[in-house]
Scaffold this active site. Structure first.
Site, PDB file in Angstrom:
ATOM      1  N   GLU A  57       0.845  -1.200   0.000  1.00  0.00           N
ATOM      2  CA  GLU A  57       0.000   0.000   0.000  1.00  0.00           C
ATOM      3  C   GLU A  57       0.882   1.252   0.000  1.00  0.00           C
ATOM      4  O   GLU A  57       1.968   1.263   0.578  1.00  0.00           O
ATOM      5  CB  GLU A  57      -0.848  -0.027   1.279  1.00  0.00           C
ATOM      6  CG  GLU A  57      -1.705   1.196   1.528  1.00  0.00           C
ATOM      7  CD  GLU A  57      -2.368   1.166   2.902  1.00  0.00           C
ATOM      8  OE1 GLU A  57      -3.381   1.850   3.072  1.00  0.00           O
ATOM      9  OE2 GLU A  57      -1.869   0.453   3.810  1.00  0.00           O
ATOM     10  N   LYS A 128      -9.584   1.989  -1.746  1.00  0.00           N
ATOM     11  CA  LYS A 128      -9.741   1.429  -0.398  1.00  0.00           C
ATOM     12  C   LYS A 128     -11.074   1.849   0.216  1.00  0.00           C
ATOM     13  O   LYS A 128     -11.407   3.041   0.276  1.00  0.00           O
ATOM     14  CB  LYS A 128      -8.580   1.894   0.475  1.00  0.00           C
ATOM     15  CG  LYS A 128      -8.528   1.269   1.867  1.00  0.00           C
ATOM     16  CD  LYS A 128      -7.293   1.787   2.594  1.00  0.00           C
ATOM     17  CE  LYS A 128      -7.138   1.208   3.991  1.00  0.00           C
ATOM     18  NZ  LYS A 128      -5.939   1.769   4.680  1.00  0.00           N
ATOM     19  N   CYS A 165      -4.958  -3.296   3.279  1.00  0.00           N
ATOM     20  CA  CYS A 165      -4.602  -3.083   4.679  1.00  0.00           C
ATOM     21  C   CYS A 165      -5.797  -3.216   5.638  1.00  0.00           C
ATOM     22  O   CYS A 165      -6.230  -4.318   5.936  1.00  0.00           O
ATOM     23  CB  CYS A 165      -3.910  -1.718   4.818  1.00  0.00           C
ATOM     24  SG  CYS A 165      -2.881  -1.544   6.308  1.00  0.00           S
TER      25      CYS A 165
END
Length: 274
Positions: A57, A128, A165
């Site tokens: 990321e 995300k 994540c």
């Protein structure tokens, strides 16, 4: 309500003959604060001989100090970073997944998206969904959340679901991806170091694999700021390969025979009632 398993995934995944084995490379490398330097490192970091290469990321540019404004470092999806990812992927005959900050055209909000770009033999973009407003951080102060829908890309005939994540802590997203056909979940991360964090990381990666009978491949940024421990977990929860906390490239393979055997042994997806 349980999703219709016959429904088409939201991304147009092209038909292909699935490869029996897919070779992966998980690049556990730290990104710096200079985007040009990070781009220049891609050619050296991405190895040959892998069907799918996963970088962490925010590899285009690190987050910086907690609460830093990352807006000035956001780029378009056809900007310098994504373009270089595509060029390196073409040179290595592979598909690369890597994280960047994506500029938004929204005039009333200068916060960018935290985006994964997949370039090479396959292409997709994932923004995300779950922002890291936890453990004392407020990612939503500086970044926008993406729309809630599963994003898949097809690599060598394998359907690959994308997560980033903090998404790992939300099993609903992994299940949506698997309901859309994902056989391998890819999780680029910058998993902040701290008490219990490596234990949480390893536990959650294995849990997502076990509960969905799916492979999970995760590439994180290394210590000291982040937790490292990039790894591949198989569909029964066994860790196939794992890095330590320093810079490292983890090479491993996913096997269609192993996936099929796991789903015969533990047919939990078929046994679901919700």
């Amino acid at each position: 309500m349980r999703p219709d398993p016959s429904a088409e995934p939201p991304l147009d995944v092209p038909a292909d003959v699935p490869a029996e084995v897919l070779a992966l490379a998980l690049v556990q490398a730290a990104s710096g604060l200079d985007p040009a330097e990070n781009r220049a490192r891609l050619a050296d970091l991405v190895p040959s001989g892998a069907d799918l290469v996963v970088l962490p990321e925010a590899f285009a540019r690190d987050f910086g100090e907690a609460g830093s404004d990352v807006g000035p470092f956001a780029e378009a999806l056809d900007g310098p970073f994504a373009t270089e990812v595509g060029a390196v992927a073409a040179a290595r005959s592979t598909t690369i997944v890597a994280g960047m900050f994506e500029a938004t055209p929204e005039p009333t909000d200068d916060r960018p998206f935290n985006t994964l770009v997949a370039r090479g033999a396959a292409r997709a973009d994932y923004r995300k969904i779950h922002l890291y407003d936890s453990f004392g951080y407020r990612e939503s102060d500086r970044l926008l959340a993406g729309d809630v829908h599963p994003t898949l890309v097809q690599v060598g005939g394998w359907k690959v679901g994308l997560m980033t994540c903090y998404d790992l802590r939300f099993p609903e997203l992994a299940r949506l991806l698997v309901d859309a056909g994902a056989e391998l979940l890819v999780v680029p991360a910058a998993w902040v170091a701290g008490p219990r964090k490596v234990d949480h990381w390893r536990t959650l990666l294995r849990a997502r694999a076990i509960e969905n009978t799916v492979y999970v491949a995760a590439a994180g940024q290394p210590a000291p700021r982040y937790s490292g421990h990039s790894m591949l977990v198989d569909p029964l929860g066994d860790v196939v390969a794992e890095a330590g906390d320093g810079a490292e490239v983890v090479r491993a393979e996913v096997s269609r025979a192993t996936l099929a055997a796991a789903r015969r042994t533990n047919p939990s997806l078929l046994n679901r009632r919700l």
